[in-house]
Design a protein around this motif. Structure first.
Motif, short mmCIF file in Angstrom:
data_model
loop_
_atom_site.label_atom_id
_atom_site.label_comp_id
_atom_site.label_asym_id
_atom_site.label_seq_id
_atom_site.Cartn_x
_atom_site.Cartn_y
_atom_site.Cartn_z
N HIS A 77 21.90 44.26 -38.76
CA HIS A 77 22.37 44.32 -37.38
C HIS A 77 21.29 44.91 -36.47
O HIS A 77 21.10 44.45 -35.34
CB HIS A 77 23.64 45.18 -37.30
N GLU B 117 30.87 44.61 -37.22
CA GLU B 117 30.55 43.55 -36.26
C GLU B 117 31.22 43.81 -34.91
O GLU B 117 30.62 43.61 -33.85
CB GLU B 117 30.96 42.19 -36.82
N PHE C 122 27.55 39.58 -34.49
CA PHE C 122 28.39 38.74 -35.32
C PHE C 122 27.54 37.76 -36.13
O PHE C 122 26.34 37.58 -35.85
CB PHE C 122 29.40 37.98 -34.45
#
Length: 621
Positions: free
Chosen positions: A70, A427, A433
């Motif tokens: 991420h 997420e 995502f």
């Protein structure tokens, strides 16, 4: 020849100031910030995929890099958004008129050329600041004017080396004081003596620092698993604490005389001027004539010895003569009660721990189910030595039930479900995502329109983080660039940065720096504007007016800019403004242009609508 032992100021006053900075401010702030420091180091471990925090620990010890993926995706978004062009900022001014517009253009040229300097390493510093910002919620930078290079410079600071009070403020300029910790050798201090107006460096020559500095132990030396920080046995390393903030200074009366053209005195003005001397007595009390000023004070520390090596009024004044601290703080998310903000690391930390524990627990279960675990009658191994596994081997037992395999289920469906919950929650927390990372949606039946709608919401969160960093960090950086350039740059440097625009440079105006998230447009948005501008150009071409050529050229410049060409590359190829536009097949050309500008159609010849075009672009770009 005896060595110099004389102090710059009274020795008791120097000792009081050193103790004030180190003990009463730095050490207290360090203790108050220890929790934030521990949290930040835990976030860095997550970024490095090191499983230092665990609630389950047996055989398997895997770090599943959800959080690092991420973070890397967020960095790629930041870079793609900010470095699409080398013009990092657009500058506007609220005042109307051609002169203010030229001043805004000069300031924009100054900022962009400064940030594009090769030895500024702006790309690396920007990415580092954003990573720190996303991890801990805040990023710091220290700025200065390099007198040797006659150029603006700044450095991203490790948040563990910045200390201040806990008062809620919206900018570091509102803090009572800010202390920056660093490590310097005696030779480095001597090289910077003129730049930073150091003194008392001769007092450091007799000191013999032993062991690593506090800076090395807490940050630069301990990071990356270094148990014993590297130390040069030749150079003397000192902890340097630089404090920006108010302090008492001595004053003196200054008299100025105004004379007329013939040299006659027409007025005498007397005013009080602050000096670069501490305005304290031997007991540390302010003198009656002392005045509070914005001061830069520096101490060098090794072991238990503290030496004051700098004390002077700040040289950083804006165009109006107001002092400012050359330090910047940028936030990720604005927190309601903590002025340091909050970052993604705070929210993702427990989720990453849960993911790691769940995956390792399920791994151990599969390991137990895969490797045979036996149960048997007591003393069975003493009755025979044939109880072992080997291809074609026969275990000799009195009763087959003496030894049996212990059946362990390998079903990890529950663990995978739990992992999915943690992953989905992460997420949602940082708005990264699967589609953002280049993966397909979890449900294969998800339509492109639904994906585009979800990405629009994701972009809103990304833009929120970008705009928060823009308004808390970048706008102050831009402002300091123009203020330091105005205050310190030589005429030659000013001309190198702005060319002839330097004559319009005016840092006293109230400039507005357009947020990056508003400056960058999608390709679809640009295409739509180009089509509309070309339609307007067709209309202008039919106008029989002497100023039509001027309007036509401006529209052409706007279209070229949207298409990615620099204005300077085409300005010499514009239509002559002394020749009117020739009429002719305007209607036919307009029809052809309209046909060329139409959106793609489907197999039935029906043109694609705007919403469909936007969805396709967002899905497949």
């Amino acid at each position: 020849m005896p060595k110099k032992t004389k102090h710059e100021f009274d020795e008791n006053i120097e000792a009081y100031l050193s103790e004030l900075i180190y003990t009463k401010e730095y050490q207290k702030a360090k203790m108050n910030q220890q929790g934030d420091t521990d949290d930040f180091e835990a976030y860095v471990d997550m970024f490095d995929a090191e499983r230092t925090e665990k609630d389950y620990d047996w055989m398997s010890d895997i770090f599943l890099p959800e959080f690092p993926s991420h973070m890397l995706t967020q960095s790629s978004i930041d870079v793609a958004q900010y470095f699409k062009t080398r013009d990092y900022v657009e500058v506007y001014v609220e005042d109307e008129g051609p002169q203010t517009a030229r001043s805004a253009s000069a300031t924009q040229e100054c900022i962009n050329r400064t940030l594009n300097k090769r030895d500024l390493y702006y790309y690396q510093k920007y990415v580092r600041a954003k990573n720190i910002n996303h991890l801990g919620g805040k990023a710091y930078a220290g700025a200065w004017w390099d007198k040797t290079k006659d150029a603006f410079d700044f450095e991203i600071l490790d948040p563990r080396n910045v200390f201040t009070d806990n008062k809620y403020v919206y900018s570091l300029q509102q803090k009572s004081w800010v202390i920056i910790r660093g490590e310097k050798t005696l030779e480095e201090l001597k090289e910077e003596e003129k730049q930073n107006a150091y003194f008392n460096l001769h007092l450091l020559e007799d000191l013999d620092p032993t062991g690593a500095t506090e800076t090395a132990k807490d940050t630069i030396g301990s990071d990356g698993g270094n148990i014993d920080p590297f130390q040069n046995t030749i150079d003397k390393n000192f902890d340097i604490y630089k404090r920006y903030g108010k302090a008492w200074c001595k004053t003196k009366k200054s008299r100025s005389v105004d004379r007329d053209e013939e040299g006659n005195i027409i007025a005498t003005t007397e005013r009080v001027v602050s000096l670069d001397d501490p305005g304290l007595d031997e007991n540390g009390k302010p003198l009656k004539t002392a005045r509070l000023e914005e001061v830069v004070a520096t101490i060098a520390v090794t072991g238990g010895t503290k030496v004051l090596i700098g004390f002077h009024k700040t040289p950083y004044l804006d165009v109006f003569g107001n002092p400012y601290k050359p330090v910047i703080r940028g936030l990720c998310y604005i927190h309601p009660v903590r002025d340091g903000g909050v970052g993604d690391g705070k929210y993702d930390r427990e989720l990453q721990i849960g993911i790691n524990d769940t995956i390792n627990l399920s791994n151990d279960r599969v390991l137990l189910a895969t490797m045979p675990t036996m149960k048997g009658k007591k003393y069975a191994t003493e009755e025979t030595d044939s109880i072992y596994f080997e291809p074609g081997h026969l275990m000799e037992l009195q009763d087959p039930k003496d030894v049996e395999e212990f059946k362990i289920s390998s079903d990890i469906l529950g663990a995978m479900t739990q992992y999915g919950v943690f992953k989905s929650s992460m997420e949602q927390t940082d708005s990264i995502f699967p589609t953002t990372m280049g993966q397909l949606p979890a449900m294969s039946s998800t339509t492109a329109t639904a994906v585009a709608g979800a990405e629009n919401r994701t972009n809103q969160r990304t833009n929120y983080k970008s705009m928060t960093f823009e308004f808390t960090f970048l706008t102050e950086l831009y402002w300091m660039i123009q203020q330091m350039t105005w205050a310190f740059a030589s005429p030659q440097t000013g001309f190198k940065l702005m060319g002839k625009k330097v004559f319009d440079f005016d840092p006293s105006l109230n400039y507005t720096y357009k947020p990056l998230s508003q400056s960058i447009e999608t390709e679809y948005s640009k295409d739509s504007k180009i089509q509309k501008l070309m339609t307007i150009m067709q209309t202008v071409a039919q106008i029989q007016h002497p100023d039509a050529v001027v309007l036509f050229n401006n529209l052409f410049l706007k279209i070229s800019t949207l298409m990615g060409d620099e204005e300077t590359n085409i300005v010499n190829f514009l239509l002559g403004e002394d020749v009117p536009i020739q009429g002719g097949n305007g209607g036919q050309q307009q029809g052809e242009q309209k046909q060329l500008g139409e959106a793609p159609s489907n197999q039935n010849g029906v043109p694609m609508g705007n919403q469909q075009a936007m969805t396709r672009e967002q899905t497949y770009q």
